[in-house]
Design a protein around this motif. Structure first.
Motif, mmCIF file in Angstrom:
data_model
loop_
_atom_site.group_PDB
_atom_site.id
_atom_site.type_symbol
_atom_site.label_atom_id
_atom_site.label_comp_id
_atom_site.label_asym_id
_atom_site.label_seq_id
_atom_site.Cartn_x
_atom_site.Cartn_y
_atom_site.Cartn_z
ATOM 1 N N THR A 52 0.306 -9.479 -0.258
ATOM 2 C CA THR A 52 0.601 -8.364 0.636
ATOM 3 C C THR A 52 1.534 -8.887 1.726
ATOM 4 N N GLN A 55 -0.485 -11.044 4.002
ATOM 5 C CA GLN A 55 -0.719 -12.409 3.516
ATOM 6 C C GLN A 55 0.525 -13.271 3.722
ATOM 7 N N GLY A 85 -0.024 -2.661 -3.838
ATOM 8 C CA GLY A 85 -0.929 -3.793 -3.659
ATOM 9 C C GLY A 85 -2.202 -3.593 -4.463
ATOM 10 N N ALA A 86 -3.072 -4.556 -4.395
ATOM 11 C CA ALA A 86 -4.307 -4.549 -5.183
ATOM 12 C C ALA A 86 -5.231 -3.393 -4.808
ATOM 13 N N ASP A 87 -5.220 -2.984 -3.549
ATOM 14 C CA ASP A 87 -6.169 -1.955 -3.113
ATOM 15 C C ASP A 87 -5.567 -0.553 -3.049
ATOM 16 N N GLY A 88 -4.323 -0.402 -3.421
ATOM 17 C CA GLY A 88 -3.696 0.914 -3.403
ATOM 18 C C GLY A 88 -3.151 1.316 -2.046
ATOM 19 N N ARG A 89 -3.626 0.721 -0.971
ATOM 20 C CA ARG A 89 -3.119 1.027 0.369
ATOM 21 C C ARG A 89 -2.090 0.017 0.822
ATOM 22 N N SER A 90 -2.153 -1.186 0.282
ATOM 23 C CA SER A 90 -1.240 -2.248 0.706
ATOM 24 C C SER A 90 -0.029 -2.305 -0.210
#
Length: 190
Positions: A52, A55, A85-90
C-alpha cells in the motif's frame, strides 16, 4: 594527542559521506536523480510486493502526503501503477515493466559503486570489514527508533537475509523479539 575514538568516528563519517555521494551519483547516472524515488524503486524491486502507499511511506520515512506525491510522480513517469489493495479500501503500488528496468538499473548502479569502494581491499580485509560493519550495523539498529528503513536500498539477496546472514535483519529480530528472517523457514512476526 587526539582521542583515537574521535579520529575513528570522524573517519567513519567521512567514509559514510563518500559512499553516499558515490552511490547517489551512480544512481543518478543510471537515470534516477531523486534518491527517494530510487529507494522506492529499489524497495519495490527487492522486497515490497504490491505494498500500500502507507507501507511504502513507512519504508521510505515519508509523510502520507509525501508518499502520495512520490507515487504520483512515479506513475506519471510510467514506472509504477496503482491497483486495488488487499482490503479493497487501500491502493497497492506495483512496478511497470519500465519501472522494473529502472529499478534494476538503480540496483546495479548502487552495487557497482559499493563494489568499487571495496576494490582496494584484499579478500581477507573485506572479510574482516564484513564482521566489523555487521557489528556497527547491529549497534545502529539497536539504537534506531522510527524513520526510514535502513535496508530501503538494499539488495536482500546480496545481504544474505534469506539465509539469516544479514546483520541488520538479525539485529532487528533481536530488538523486536523475532527469529532471524529466512525464506526457507516460517516468517518471523513483525
Amino acid at each position: 594527542m587526539n582521542d583515537p575514538l574521535d579520529h575513528q568516528a570522524n573517519l567513519l563519517g567521512a567514509f559514510a559521506m563518500a559512499v553516499a555521494d558515490r552511490t547517489t551519483a551512480a544512481v543518478a547516472a543510471a537515470g534516477e536523480p531523486n534518491p527517494t524515488a530510487a529507494a522506492a524503486l529499489s524497495a519495490l524491486l527487492h522486497f515490497l510486493d504490491r505494498p500500500t502507499i502507507d507501507q511504502l511511506r513507512r519504508v521510505l520515512g515519508l509523510t502520507p502526503s509525501g508518499a502520495v506525491r512520490l507515487v504520483d510522480r512515479l506513475a506519471e513517469a510510467g514506472l509504477v501503477t496503482r491497483g486495488p489493495g488487499a482490503d479493497g479500501r487501500s491502493r497497492a503500488v506495483s512496478l511497470t515493466p519500465s519501472g522494473r528496468a529502472a529499478a534494476e538499473r538503480v540496483s546495479a548502479a548502487r552495487a557497482g559503486a559499493l563494489r568499487a569502494a571495496l576494490s582496494g581491499l584484499s579478500a581477507a580485509e573485506r572479510s574482516t570489514l564484513d564482521g566489523l560493519l555487521g557489528r556497527v550495523m547491529g549497534g545502529i539498529v539497536a539504537e534506531k527508533e522510527g524513520g526510514a528503513w535502513l535496508c530501503r536500498l538494499c539488495d536482500l539477496t546480496a545481504c544474505g537475509r534469506d539465509t539469516g546472514q544479514c546483520p541488520t535483519a538479525n539485529a532487528a529480530a533481536v530488538k523486536y523479539g523475532a527469529a532471524a528472517v529466512r525464506r526457507d523457514q516460517p516468517s518471523a512476526p513483525d
